[in-house]
Design a protein around this motif. Sequence first.
Motif, PDB file in Angstrom:
ATOM      1  N   ASN A   2       1.340  -1.155   0.068  1.00  0.00           N
ATOM      2  CA  ASN A   2      -0.525   0.198   0.153  1.00  0.00           C
ATOM      3  C   ASN A   2       0.946   1.154   0.462  1.00  0.00           C
ATOM      4  N   LYS A   4       0.385   4.347  -0.929  1.00  0.00           N
ATOM      5  CA  LYS A   4      -0.152   5.504   0.774  1.00  0.00           C
ATOM      6  C   LYS A   4      -0.043   5.171   1.877  1.00  0.00           C
ATOM      7  N   GLU A   5      -0.237   4.367   2.854  1.00  0.00           N
ATOM      8  CA  GLU A   5       0.243   4.085   3.706  1.00  0.00           C
ATOM      9  C   GLU A   5       1.791   3.888   3.941  1.00  0.00           C
TER      10      GLU A   5
END
Length: 374
Positions: A2, A4-5
């Motif tokens: 992920n 974004k994380e």
Amino acid sequence: MNLKELLEQYSQALSDSRAFWDIVAFEHTELPWESESTLARVLDDLRLLVDPVWAYESSKASEHPLPFWLIQGIKGRKLSQVQAFIDHVPKHSTIVTEWCAGKGHLGRLLSFTQQRPVVSIEWQSALCAEGTELAQHHRLPQTFIQQDVLAKDGDDKIQQTLRRCQTAVALHACGDLHIRLLEHATEAQIRDILVAPCCYHLIRQGHYEPLSKAAQQCDLRLSKNALRLAAQGLVTAGKRERELRQTELVWRLGYESWRQDHLNDPHYQPLNSVSKAIFSGSFKDFCHWAAAQHEINLSSCFDADYWLERGEQRFLVTEAIEQVRLKFQPYLERWLLLDRAVFLQEQGYEVSLKAFCERELTPRNTLINARARI
């Protein structure tokens, strides 16, 4: 993974370690931190973060090497970078836009190897003319558009060009230049976007303005000094170049030590760039030049030997600070790459970050590969 994380994790880790990398080494006469154990801890935390860039995987050599007449005039390192980049461009028959093309080496080889039309955008008319001549000489469907991609009055022209294409490529477009491509290409809904960023610090703003909404919401802002650090890691300089750089730094720091003492001014004052020839002369002559830049008279009792020694001492401190800052370089660059990747995801693209060639060819060897979701 992920992205974004991961961007948020890098943002937090870099914010926590800011005291070690967000500093100007020249401004310090001693190390600006007290605890080496804290440095070790923050570096350990950064090392635990996932590297979002897939490692380079060597591809098989082409069964049909490029003819010598096509690659004449392209220097060896540049040629290898172009060929490695092309290996990652999806093969279609649609038009390709080559961004900040120069003479169009990438576009010309791409047009030849994939037998597809290329539109090369370049702001220098002389380079457009040379590229056009080469394309016509080799009878390739490559055309040039002379356009300053940073000029707002050219936005409509650029959008018309991009909307005719399905692939946009940029190899080592600097700072604002590749940012503009990402903005224009996503607005035009280009299917495939392939960008190898370079020179993150070449932006018009005083500080970096994050592209992605995710990065904008994070508590991390980068100055141009930090962006320069992210773009460090150039191919090792030769002995003569290293010696000249050291001489320049020692002399500038020696003069600055005198200036601060003479004026009782603890604040660092930069000097303009100057021809390297000046560093083949004497330190005292350099100080006369530097003092004139600051509109200061160099006193007749100026002790050149003493201030040169102070410069050498301060150089050691500067180098020690820079060595620590360099440990954070890869993490700052990954954050910038993640910001671009997440921005593309927010615009509806599937994105990957991968090394498109060996680092020995270029330290800026990361390719942002984005494909529009169908």
